[in-house]
Design a protein around this motif. Structure first.
Motif, PDB file in Angstrom:
ATOM      1  N   THR A   1       0.843  -1.196   0.000  1.00  0.00           N
ATOM      2  CA  THR A   1       0.000   0.000   0.000  1.00  0.00           C
ATOM      3  C   THR A   1       0.881   1.250   0.000  1.00  0.00           C
ATOM      4  O   THR A   1       2.091   1.163   0.224  1.00  0.00           O
ATOM      5  N   GLU A   2       0.262   2.394  -0.270  1.00  0.00           N
ATOM      6  CA  GLU A   2       0.978   3.668  -0.307  1.00  0.00           C
ATOM      7  C   GLU A   2       2.116   3.641  -1.322  1.00  0.00           C
ATOM      8  O   GLU A   2       3.201   4.158  -1.073  1.00  0.00           O
ATOM      9  N   ALA A   3       1.876   2.991  -2.459  1.00  0.00           N
ATOM     10  CA  ALA A   3       2.891   2.874  -3.515  1.00  0.00           C
ATOM     11  C   ALA A   3       2.374   3.556  -4.779  1.00  0.00           C
ATOM     12  O   ALA A   3       1.189   3.485  -5.091  1.00  0.00           O
ATOM     13  N   LEU A   4       3.269   4.220  -5.509  1.00  0.00           N
ATOM     14  CA  LEU A   4       2.930   4.878  -6.763  1.00  0.00           C
ATOM     15  C   LEU A   4       3.634   4.142  -7.899  1.00  0.00           C
ATOM     16  O   LEU A   4       4.856   4.198  -8.021  1.00  0.00           O
ATOM     17  N   VAL A   5       2.861   3.432  -8.723  1.00  0.00           N
ATOM     18  CA  VAL A   5       3.437   2.647  -9.813  1.00  0.00           C
ATOM     19  C   VAL A   5       3.890   3.569 -10.927  1.00  0.00           C
ATOM     20  O   VAL A   5       3.153   4.439 -11.383  1.00  0.00           O
TER      21      VAL A   5
ATOM     22  N   HIS B   1       7.913   3.979  -3.272  1.00  0.00           N
ATOM     23  CA  HIS B   1       7.362   3.780  -1.938  1.00  0.00           C
ATOM     24  C   HIS B   1       8.140   4.680  -0.990  1.00  0.00           C
ATOM     25  O   HIS B   1       9.322   4.445  -0.755  1.00  0.00           O
ATOM     26  N   GLY B   2       7.497   5.715  -0.495  1.00  0.00           N
ATOM     27  CA  GLY B   2       8.211   6.721   0.290  1.00  0.00           C
ATOM     28  C   GLY B   2       9.164   7.461  -0.625  1.00  0.00           C
ATOM     29  O   GLY B   2       8.763   7.975  -1.665  1.00  0.00           O
ATOM     30  N   ASP B   3      10.436   7.482  -0.280  1.00  0.00           N
ATOM     31  CA  ASP B   3      11.451   8.139  -1.101  1.00  0.00           C
ATOM     32  C   ASP B   3      12.222   7.165  -1.985  1.00  0.00           C
ATOM     33  O   ASP B   3      13.095   7.570  -2.741  1.00  0.00           O
ATOM     34  N   ALA B   4      11.909   5.890  -1.895  1.00  0.00           N
ATOM     35  CA  ALA B   4      12.690   4.874  -2.609  1.00  0.00           C
ATOM     36  C   ALA B   4      11.955   4.325  -3.820  1.00  0.00           C
ATOM     37  O   ALA B   4      10.736   4.135  -3.795  1.00  0.00           O
ATOM     38  N   TRP B   5      12.721   4.066  -4.893  1.00  0.00           N
ATOM     39  CA  TRP B   5      12.191   3.361  -6.060  1.00  0.00           C
ATOM     40  C   TRP B   5      12.393   1.875  -5.839  1.00  0.00           C
ATOM     41  O   TRP B   5      13.472   1.443  -5.438  1.00  0.00           O
ATOM     42  N   VAL B   6      11.351   1.087  -6.089  1.00  0.00           N
ATOM     43  CA  VAL B   6      11.377  -0.350  -5.843  1.00  0.00           C
ATOM     44  C   VAL B   6      11.004  -1.083  -7.133  1.00  0.00           C
ATOM     45  O   VAL B   6      10.120  -0.632  -7.866  1.00  0.00           O
TER      46      VAL B   6
END
Length: 104
Positions: free
Chosen positions: A39-43, A60-65
């Motif tokens: 959750t709270e993720a921007l694709v 997710h937050g400040d990190a790219w995953v």
């Protein structure tokens, strides 16, 4: 309550809780060992090897995953964001993809 009536809003499950897509579909599936719900993720985009989807890149937050998959990826970002993700991934009409910074 529904405005102007004495009827209660639709509820699901018979336990007095409102029904939602998450309750209807994810509640039983979230115990699977091969499922991760973030959750709270921007694709940002769908990742491909050739024509095969291999995962997604999201913030997710400040990190790219990067989330990799072997079998399937379900894109569920809503009526506006799902088409945007597809276009950023290079899926769609060439002119629209180029306006999103991708090549089709």
């Amino acid at each position: 309550m529904i405005a102007g009536t004495k009827k209660k809003a639709a509820r699901g499950g018979g336990k007095g809780r409102r029904s939602s897509a998450a309750r209807a579909f994810l509640e039983s599936a979230k115990k699977r060992p091969n499922l991760v719900i973030q959750t709270e993720a921007l694709v940002d985009r769908i990742l491909f090897e050739g024509r095969r989807c291999t995962g997604v890149r999201y913030k997710h937050g400040d990190a790219w995953v990067v989330a990799k998959c072997r079998r399937e990826t379900i894109l569920s970002c809503g009526a506006f964001q799902s088409p945007q993700v597809l276009l950023r991934s290079g899926i769609g009409h060439r002119t629209n993809c180029q306006s999103m910074g991708s090549t089709c």
